[in-house]
Enzyme design. Structure first.
Site, PDB file in Angstrom:
ATOM      1  N   ASN A   1       0.555  -1.187  -0.082  1.00  0.00           N
ATOM      2  CA  ASN A   1      -0.063   0.141  -0.060  1.00  0.00           C
ATOM      3  C   ASN A   1       0.931   1.260  -0.273  1.00  0.00           C
ATOM      4  OD1 ASN A   1      -1.880   2.142   0.555  1.00  0.00           O
ATOM      5  ND2 ASN A   1      -2.323   1.303   2.846  1.00  0.00           N
ATOM      6  N   TRP A   2       0.958   1.970  -1.165  1.00  0.00           N
ATOM      7  CA  TRP A   2       1.861   3.105  -1.222  1.00  0.00           C
ATOM      8  C   TRP A   2       1.224   4.215  -0.570  1.00  0.00           C
ATOM      9  CZ3 TRP A   2       3.727   2.961  -7.048  1.00  0.00           C
ATOM     10  CH2 TRP A   2       4.473   1.738  -7.307  1.00  0.00           C
ATOM     11  N   LYS A   3      -0.020   4.270  -0.179  1.00  0.00           N
ATOM     12  CA  LYS A   3      -0.545   5.393   0.544  1.00  0.00           C
ATOM     13  C   LYS A   3      -0.234   6.584  -0.548  1.00  0.00           C
ATOM     14  CE  LYS A   3      -0.106   3.055   4.757  1.00  0.00           C
ATOM     15  NZ  LYS A   3       0.245   3.192   6.133  1.00  0.00           N
TER      16      LYS A   3
ATOM     17  N   HIS B   1      -9.477   1.154   5.234  1.00  0.00           N
ATOM     18  CA  HIS B   1      -8.033   1.219   5.658  1.00  0.00           C
ATOM     19  C   HIS B   1      -8.361   2.200   7.083  1.00  0.00           C
ATOM     20  CE1 HIS B   1      -4.041   2.367   6.484  1.00  0.00           C
ATOM     21  NE2 HIS B   1      -3.829   1.365   5.869  1.00  0.00           N
TER      22      HIS B   1
ATOM     23  N   GLU C   1      -4.920  -4.875  10.604  1.00  0.00           N
ATOM     24  CA  GLU C   1      -3.895  -3.681  10.862  1.00  0.00           C
ATOM     25  C   GLU C   1      -4.335  -3.037  11.972  1.00  0.00           C
ATOM     26  OE1 GLU C   1      -2.055  -2.601   6.743  1.00  0.00           O
ATOM     27  OE2 GLU C   1      -3.879  -1.415   7.078  1.00  0.00           O
TER      28      GLU C   1
ATOM     29  N   GLY D   1       2.867   2.297  10.699  1.00  0.00           N
ATOM     30  CA  GLY D   1       3.883   3.507  10.547  1.00  0.00           C
ATOM     31  C   GLY D   1       4.699   3.592  11.958  1.00  0.00           C
TER      32      GLY D   1
ATOM     33  N   SER E   1       3.644  -2.096  10.333  1.00  0.00           N
ATOM     34  CA  SER E   1       5.295  -2.364  10.427  1.00  0.00           C
ATOM     35  C   SER E   1       5.961  -3.692   9.963  1.00  0.00           C
ATOM     36  CB  SER E   1       5.787  -1.887  11.835  1.00  0.00           C
ATOM     37  OG  SER E   1       5.285  -0.515  12.049  1.00  0.00           O
TER      38      SER E   1
ATOM     39  N   GLY F   1       3.114  -0.876   4.285  1.00  0.00           N
ATOM     40  CA  GLY F   1       3.380   0.260   4.015  1.00  0.00           C
ATOM     41  C   GLY F   1       4.572   0.694   3.542  1.00  0.00           C
ATOM     42  N   GLY F   2       5.212   1.509   4.518  1.00  0.00           N
ATOM     43  CA  GLY F   2       6.556   1.939   4.159  1.00  0.00           C
ATOM     44  C   GLY F   2       7.330   1.163   3.609  1.00  0.00           C
TER      45      GLY F   2
HETATM   46  P1  13P Z   1       3.345   0.413   7.608  1.00  0.00           P
HETATM   47  O1  13P Z   1       4.005  -1.039   6.889  1.00  0.00           O
HETATM   48  O2  13P Z   1       4.088   1.547   7.061  1.00  0.00           O
HETATM   49  O3  13P Z   1       3.298   0.326   9.103  1.00  0.00           O
HETATM   50  O4  13P Z   1       1.775   0.601   7.168  1.00  0.00           O
HETATM   51  C1  13P Z   1       0.966  -0.632   7.132  1.00  0.00           C
HETATM   52  C2  13P Z   1      -0.256  -0.118   6.515  1.00  0.00           C
HETATM   53  O5  13P Z   1      -1.106   0.766   6.874  1.00  0.00           O
HETATM   54  C3  13P Z   1      -0.434  -0.837   5.266  1.00  0.00           C
HETATM   55  O6  13P Z   1      -1.945  -0.729   4.689  1.00  0.00           O
END
Ligand code: 13P
Length: 261
Positions: free
Chosen positions: A15-17, A101, A173, A179, A219, A240-241
């Site tokens: 998920n690149w956000k 989300h 999640e 994050g 994370s 995410g990250g």
């Molecule tokens: P992180 O991996 O950056 O914690 O983000 C998780 C997330 O929200 C994926 O949708």
């Protein structure tokens, strides 16, 4: 229900956000296409921002990596400024879409009722829906985790025909792990995943529940993916990250699977 089910192909989703411009998006998927381990038996997906869907889709044309979107609106078309429909996502080449989300719930006030409507629209359009659930730190610390998950699952998933819901993927999640660098321990994640599977069984029966893929997100890194994926009810990851760099995401995709999987 606690043994890994071979029907549940692992799914690793990025998920690149709201990150990356078009050039960086294309560079990332080109690098990923080369880096994703050959012979990977599961599915890999990236969910770029809406503006990058078509260029990323083009860059993925001959790649096994699938395209996903981060959200949708339930109406088919019309005067809904700023929104994108399920059929528009299909038209842009999407295979899947994230729904509910925690950032949508917290910042944009998405409710369980909205999740349900978005889920219905995604299924109707033939998109694989990834419905996200999870508790905040405050909810966990006040022993409300199970109640919150139950409410989100019932509110979002109730009332479908089990056959219509077959493509469903759920992502657990925990908000406190997103994050923050503070991953749930494999045992904490497994406990929540098993709870979610039991809720799915209560709603739609044991056969549905044992085939349901449940991803962990929060994370996830190359360092912790192996121990998370070793848990019997963790069927993949929503990243995410660490999905924004080809080397870390491809290492996550290449998690070392336990022999039983
Ligand atoms: P992180 O991996 O950056 O914690 O983000 C998780 C997330 O929200 C994926 O949708």
């Amino acid at each position: 229900m606690t043994t890994a089910n071979p029907i549940r192909r692992p799914l690793i989703a990025g998920n690149w956000k709201m990150n990356l411009d078009l050039k960086a998006s294309v560079e990332l998927v080109r690098a990923l296409t080369l880096a994703v381990p050959r012979g990977f038996q599961g599915e890999v997906m990236v969910a770029p921002p809406f503006t990058a869907l078509t260029v990323v889709g083009e860059a993925l044309r001959d790649s096994p990596i699938r395209l996903g979107a981060q959200d949708l609106f339930w109406e088919e078309k019309g005067a809904f400024t700023g929104e994108i429909s399920a059929s528009q996502l299909k038209d842009a080449g999407c295979w899947s879409v994230l729904i509910g989300h925690s950032e949508r719930r917290r910042i944009f006030a998405d409710t369980d009722a909205w999740v349900r409507r978005k889920l219905e629209a995604a299924l109707k359009a033939g998109l694989i829906p990834v419905v996200c659930v999870g508790e905040t730190l405050e909810e966990r610390e006040s022993q409300r985790t199970w109640r919150v998950l139950e409410t989100q699952l019932k509110g979002g998933l109730e009332g479908f025909a089990p056959s219509a819901l077959a493509p469903l993927v759920v992502a657990y999640e925990p908000v406190w792990a997103i994050g923050t660098g503070k991953t749930a321990t494999p045992a904490q994640a497994q406990e929540a995943h098993l709870f979610i599977r039991k809720q799915a069984a209560a709603l739609y029966g044991p056969a549905f529940a044992s085939g349901l893929r449940i991803l962990y997100g929060g994370s996830v890194t190359p360092e912790n993916i192996d121990s998370l994926m070793a848990e019997p009810d963790i069927d993949g990851a929503l990243v995410g990250g660490a999905s924004l760099k080809a080397d870390s995401f491809s290492r996550i995709v290449g998690f070392r699977s336990p022999a039983a999987r």
